[in-house]
Design an enzyme around this catalytic site. Structure first.
Site, PDB file in Angstrom:
ATOM      1  N   GLU A  55       0.850  -1.196   0.000  1.00  0.00           N
ATOM      2  CA  GLU A  55       0.000   0.000   0.000  1.00  0.00           C
ATOM      3  C   GLU A  55       0.884   1.243   0.000  1.00  0.00           C
ATOM      4  OE1 GLU A  55      -2.910   0.034  -0.679  1.00  0.00           O
ATOM      5  OE2 GLU A  55      -4.158   1.375   0.484  1.00  0.00           O
TER       6      GLU A  55
ATOM      7  N   LYS B 215       3.239   1.536  -6.271  1.00  0.00           N
ATOM      8  CA  LYS B 215       2.168   1.133  -7.189  1.00  0.00           C
ATOM      9  C   LYS B 215       2.357   1.834  -8.544  1.00  0.00           C
ATOM     10  CE  LYS B 215      -1.525   0.113  -3.776  1.00  0.00           C
ATOM     11  NZ  LYS B 215      -1.754  -1.312  -3.688  1.00  0.00           N
TER      12      LYS B 215
ATOM     13  N   SER C 127      -6.722  -0.233  -0.365  1.00  0.00           N
ATOM     14  CA  SER C 127      -7.809   0.020   0.582  1.00  0.00           C
ATOM     15  C   SER C 127      -7.864   1.487   0.964  1.00  0.00           C
ATOM     16  CB  SER C 127      -7.655  -0.856   1.822  1.00  0.00           C
ATOM     17  OG  SER C 127      -6.341  -0.829   2.288  1.00  0.00           O
TER      18      SER C 127
ATOM     19  N   HIS D 117     -12.016  -3.589  -4.488  1.00  0.00           N
ATOM     20  CA  HIS D 117     -11.606  -3.659  -3.090  1.00  0.00           C
ATOM     21  C   HIS D 117     -12.212  -4.884  -2.424  1.00  0.00           C
ATOM     22  CE1 HIS D 117     -11.642  -2.007   1.227  1.00  0.00           C
ATOM     23  NE2 HIS D 117     -10.453  -2.472   0.954  1.00  0.00           N
TER      24      HIS D 117
ATOM     25  N   GLU E  80     -16.068  -3.943  -3.077  1.00  0.00           N
ATOM     26  CA  GLU E  80     -16.401  -2.584  -3.516  1.00  0.00           C
ATOM     27  C   GLU E  80     -15.739  -2.366  -4.877  1.00  0.00           C
ATOM     28  OE1 GLU E  80     -16.817   0.184   0.416  1.00  0.00           O
ATOM     29  OE2 GLU E  80     -14.857  -0.655   0.062  1.00  0.00           O
TER      30      GLU E  80
ATOM     31  N   ASN F  62     -14.989   0.858   4.883  1.00  0.00           N
ATOM     32  CA  ASN F  62     -13.996   1.248   5.890  1.00  0.00           C
ATOM     33  C   ASN F  62     -14.314   2.606   6.479  1.00  0.00           C
ATOM     34  OD1 ASN F  62     -12.532  -1.061   5.819  1.00  0.00           O
ATOM     35  ND2 ASN F  62     -11.007  -0.318   4.366  1.00  0.00           N
TER      36      ASN F  62
HETATM   37  P1  NAI Z   1       1.120  -8.002   1.680  1.00  0.00           P
HETATM   38  O1  NAI Z   1       2.243  -7.229   2.205  1.00  0.00           O
HETATM   39  O2  NAI Z   1       0.679  -9.238   2.390  1.00  0.00           O
HETATM   40  O3  NAI Z   1       1.447  -8.443   0.192  1.00  0.00           O
HETATM   41  C1  NAI Z   1       1.995  -7.600  -0.781  1.00  0.00           C
HETATM   42  C2  NAI Z   1       2.776  -8.470  -1.734  1.00  0.00           C
HETATM   43  O4  NAI Z   1       3.119  -7.674  -2.854  1.00  0.00           O
HETATM   44  C3  NAI Z   1       4.093  -8.997  -1.160  1.00  0.00           C
HETATM   45  O5  NAI Z   1       4.139 -10.396  -1.338  1.00  0.00           O
HETATM   46  C4  NAI Z   1       5.161  -8.325  -1.978  1.00  0.00           C
HETATM   47  O6  NAI Z   1       6.291  -9.153  -2.196  1.00  0.00           O
HETATM   48  C5  NAI Z   1       4.444  -8.030  -3.268  1.00  0.00           C
HETATM   49  N1  NAI Z   1       4.966  -6.894  -4.005  1.00  0.00           N
HETATM   50  C6  NAI Z   1       5.251  -5.672  -3.541  1.00  0.00           C
HETATM   51  N2  NAI Z   1       5.682  -4.875  -4.528  1.00  0.00           N
HETATM   52  C7  NAI Z   1       5.653  -5.619  -5.661  1.00  0.00           C
HETATM   53  C8  NAI Z   1       5.970  -5.364  -7.025  1.00  0.00           C
HETATM   54  N3  NAI Z   1       6.391  -4.177  -7.429  1.00  0.00           N
HETATM   55  N4  NAI Z   1       5.827  -6.376  -7.900  1.00  0.00           N
HETATM   56  C9  NAI Z   1       5.400  -7.587  -7.514  1.00  0.00           C
HETATM   57  N5  NAI Z   1       5.098  -7.888  -6.237  1.00  0.00           N
HETATM   58  C10 NAI Z   1       5.207  -6.905  -5.326  1.00  0.00           C
HETATM   59  O7  NAI Z   1      -0.074  -6.971   1.503  1.00  0.00           O
HETATM   60  P2  NAI Z   1      -1.654  -7.217   1.516  1.00  0.00           P
HETATM   61  O8  NAI Z   1      -2.148  -7.102   2.884  1.00  0.00           O
HETATM   62  O9  NAI Z   1      -1.975  -8.402   0.710  1.00  0.00           O
HETATM   63  O10 NAI Z   1      -2.170  -5.911   0.749  1.00  0.00           O
HETATM   64  C11 NAI Z   1      -2.062  -5.766  -0.638  1.00  0.00           C
HETATM   65  C12 NAI Z   1      -3.010  -4.664  -1.072  1.00  0.00           C
HETATM   66  O11 NAI Z   1      -4.333  -5.012  -0.693  1.00  0.00           O
HETATM   67  C13 NAI Z   1      -2.743  -3.310  -0.478  1.00  0.00           C
HETATM   68  O12 NAI Z   1      -3.004  -2.343  -1.448  1.00  0.00           O
HETATM   69  C14 NAI Z   1      -3.747  -3.235   0.682  1.00  0.00           C
HETATM   70  O13 NAI Z   1      -4.118  -1.923   0.982  1.00  0.00           O
HETATM   71  C15 NAI Z   1      -4.902  -3.972   0.083  1.00  0.00           C
HETATM   72  N6  NAI Z   1      -5.848  -4.538   1.039  1.00  0.00           N
HETATM   73  C16 NAI Z   1      -5.401  -5.198   2.166  1.00  0.00           C
HETATM   74  C17 NAI Z   1      -6.316  -5.745   3.059  1.00  0.00           C
HETATM   75  C18 NAI Z   1      -5.844  -6.486   4.249  1.00  0.00           C
HETATM   76  O14 NAI Z   1      -6.665  -6.765   5.145  1.00  0.00           O
HETATM   77  N7  NAI Z   1      -4.589  -6.857   4.340  1.00  0.00           N
HETATM   78  C19 NAI Z   1      -7.772  -5.616   2.834  1.00  0.00           C
HETATM   79  C20 NAI Z   1      -8.132  -4.978   1.595  1.00  0.00           C
HETATM   80  C21 NAI Z   1      -7.180  -4.448   0.761  1.00  0.00           C
END
Ligand code: NAI
Length: 674
Positions: free
Chosen positions: A390, A395, A417, A438, A450, A488
């Site tokens: 995030e 991104k 999010s 989302h 969403e 949220n």
């Molecule tokens: P996370 O940290 O578990 O996973 C992110 C993954 O992305 C990691 O495995 C990382 O190695 C990979 N990554 C990062 N930069 C990269 C790139 N340039 N190329 C390829 N892989 C890359 O994070 P999480 O929790 O899964 O969140 C991901 C997204 O989902 C965020 O935008 C977050 O805001 C959103 N989100 C998270 C929720 C949650 O409860 N954790 C709920 C709803 C949305």
């Protein structure tokens, strides 16, 4: 033979009268009043020229009967009207049950509620073992229990434990489990269904009845004890003042089991009472809200073939395996190969959970999901779902790198999010292809997605994103891009107020209790621990900037000291073997005020979203908050709750909290617009 609008009668060479149900002007069969009236006439007609046997089946493709017509249900605004409605159903089912020839229900596809009750009134039930076949009595989900004789007749067939089990949970069984539990007689491949139905109905064997041990639990001697255990089980999930139906069903069984005639009569009286309760009215509303969300995804037909997910973390990994389960070909990319290996392992575990011992299905789902470290799937994908860190810059760097390789017409969907689409879009040559999808955590459990429209999102892209969401079995909520979107944004002030109360020294257990007593599925403190305090803090930070609210210090401190909640073994609560450890609530003092403080912040933010038009209608707000947060379904959503309780009453509570606690309770202008 006479003409019927909803039924076709056919007599075959075996002397069997086939009643093909084909509800007019409807894609599916519903047991509407008119359908029942015609069945009643048909049975009278058949009695005059009695066939060897009767088989009821569906003329609709791949579905039997979805249940009663819930639209008709909404017209039952007095107990008298619902009593008359139920009595009519009972008369028809009793007539079918008492036919002097053998009767059989031949089921393929969904057979729910009234459809199952119709089947139970037949001597035999034979079903296809097809994946589409599901048989159940889900009335409890609408705040009632079976009301067309299903209570007494399911118990008669299955015995009380199994029958009460399916009625209390509302779970629909696949044909094989239905056969095992005694609900149906036979379960055969679709191609043999007709032959098996004919053989069964002409077999002359006695209709199936629960015997021996299965029947024993219904003995008057054991009933009080078993009923009290059932009540205890139910009370873990539903409070009697919120959900009276399961308790009414247990009472009905305890009092009248063993006397089918009386039980049938009392069943109708009980459902007539429940049907006009606020709970039933609101749960019916929730049913229609769900339909409304599904409709959002049905405006256009869109069939993407290949989904590429970037980021194999908590969210990306689960989104990828969910899409593979739904039949899509999915590539999943992560910059970290080790992470990718974990993603694949986790996906395998979810396939096993989903398909149990069906190894072929597990293998096929595994074949559909391909780890793709280098991101080759980008060029082939119809939809790319980005779920990386995030971080705006990270991104954007990714978007710039992948956009030139994307197929023409492909969609770029972000799972962010908290970052505004308007901030992400400028780095793209074609910002119109960016949309938000989302998902909520955990992906497999949370029904809502969403679908976020940014300022530059193209209309067609938005429609395609809605249709895709619907195609993976999720409920799409079209939402305007704005901080925290809908769910949220409404949830966070409620949650933060709970955190503030902890900092004031109020026992977390008492705070959670106040929320659960309102009807929330889990208290806010336990929820924060479950989601992860770091995740909560980052959403809260973004929102507090955008909406001008404060971030409680105690949340910050816990995160800084590494206490992230359940996942780290400690948060607001301690955890033992992954299970929360709670103390007893010392006393209930102040519980009403605690409840008001939390709920009024949620309602006030709801008013702000309503005023700003974050989603297109008040129904969609209610739908989003119920399916996104679990907000007390029996209250029909926050706006419905405000209207039911009275805007003036709640506005007064809001004003008094404003006087006591200041700015964060300042009544939103939306209160005067609702
Ligand atoms: P996370 O940290 O578990 O996973 C992110 C993954 O992305 C990691 O495995 C990382 O190695 C990979 N990554 C990062 N930069 C990269 C790139 N340039 N190329 C390829 N892989 C890359 O994070 P999480 O929790 O899964 O969140 C991901 C997204 O989902 C965020 O935008 C977050 O805001 C959103 N989100 C998270 C929720 C949650 O409860 N954790 C709920 C709803 C949305």
């Amino acid at each position: 033979m006479s003409d019927y609008k909803n039924w076709k009668l056919e007599r075959d060479e075996h002397g069997i009268a086939w009643l093909h149900l084909d509800k007019a002007d409807s894609k599916v069969n519903l047991l509407a009043g008119e359908v029942l009236d015609e069945l009643s006439e048909l049975l009278d007609e058949l009695r005059k020229d009695l066939p060897q046997a009767i088989i009821i089946d569906s003329a609709k493709k791949d579905s039997f009967v979805f249940g009663a017509d819930i639209q008709e249900f909404t017209t039952l605004d007095t107990p008298e009207k619902s009593q008359a409605f139920l009595d009519r159903g009972h008369r028809v089912m009793n007539k079918l049950d008492a036919m002097p020839c053998k009767t059989l229900s031949m089921v393929h596809g969904m057979c729910l509620g009234g459809g199952t009750e119709l089947s139970l009134a037949c001597d035999y039930i034979v079903a296809s073992d097809d994946n589409k076949t599901r048989i159940g009595l889900p009335e409890i989900k609408l705040g009632i229990h079976p009301g067309y004789g299903g209570t007494a007749r399911s118990i008669r067939r299955m015995g009380p434990m199994a029958a009460m089990g399916i009625m209390l949970t509302g779970r629909a069984l696949p044909a094989r489990s239905a056969k095992r539990s005694g609900l149906i007689d036979e379960c055969v491949p679709l191609r043999q269904l007709k032959t098996a139905a004919i053989a069964t109905v002409l077999s002359g064997r006695m209709p199936h009845r629960a015997k021996g041990f299965k029947k024993l639990a219904g003995n008057a001697l054991f009933r009080p004890l078993i009923a009290s255990q059932m009540r205890k089980q139910v009370s873990k999930k539903a409070r009697v003042e919120h959900y009276p139906a399961p308790y009414a069903l247990i009472d009905l069984w305890q009092k009248y089991a063993g006397n089918d005639v009386r039980m049938l009569k009392e069943e109708a009286i009980s459902v007539a009472r429940l049907a006009t309760s606020d709970t039933a009215r609101n749960l019916v509303k929730v049913f229609f809200l769900q339909e409304e969300l599904k409709r959002q995804g049905k405006q256009i037909s869109y069939k993407p073939e290949h989904i590429h997910v970037i980021g194999g973390g908590i969210m990306g990994g689960d989104i990828a395996s969910w899409c593979a389960i739904q039949g899509y070909t999915v590539t999943v990319q992560d910059q970290d190969p080790e992470r990718l290996a974990q993603t694949y392992k986790r996906a395998q575990a979810s396939f096993k959970k989903k398909y149990k011992r069906d190894r072929r299905a597990i293998r096929h789902a595994g074949d559909r999901l391909m780890p793709d470290h280098k991101g080759q799937g980008v060029a082939r994908a119809d939809i790319i779902i980005e779920a990386i860190f995030e971080d705006l810059e990270v991104k954007q760097t990714l978007y710039k790198e992948i956009e030139p390789r994307m197929k023409a017409g492909a969609i770029l969907a972000t799972n962010t999010s908290s970052i505004m689409l308007e901030d992400l879009a400028p780095c793209l040559a074609k910002p119109e292809r960016l949309v938000g999808l989302h998902f909520f955590n955990p992906v497999a459990m949370m029904p809502l997605v969403e679908v976020i429209r940014g300022e530059s999102t193209d209309d067609t892209v938005m429609q395609q994103a809605l249709a895709f969401t619907q195609s993976i079995g999720k409920l799409p909520l079209p939402t305007r891009s704005s901080p925290g979107f809908l769910v949220n944004r409404i949830l966070m002030p409620y949650l933060l107020e709970a955190v503030v109360m902890v900092s004031e020294g109020i026992q977390p257990e008492l705070i959670d209790k106040a929320a659960v007593e309102f009807g929330m599925p889990m208290g806010p403190i336990e929820l924060a621990d479950t989601v992860g305090l770091d995740v909560c803090r980052s959403v809260a930070q973004i929102l507090s900037k955008a909406l001008g609210t404060d971030l409680p210090d105690n949340l910050d401190q816990l995160v800084s000291s590494g206490n992230l909640g359940k996942k780290s073994g400690a948060g607001f609560y301690p955890y033992k073997n992954g299970k929360v450890v709670k103390r007893k609530v010392a006393n209930r003092q102040g519980i009403d005020e605690i409840q008001h403080r939390m709920i009024m912040r949620l309602l006030n933010e709801t008013m702000a979203c309503y005023r700003e038009g974050i989603v297109a209608s008040d129904d969609l707000i209610d739908a989003g908050v119920i399916f996104g947060t679990g907000f007390a379904p029996f209250r029909g959503g926050p706006i419905n709750y405000v209207r039911d309780t009275g805007v003036d009453v709640l506005k007064q509570v809001q004003d008094s909290l404003y006087a006591t606690y200041g700015e964060r309770y300042k009544p939103d202008e939306g209160w005067s617009k609702i």
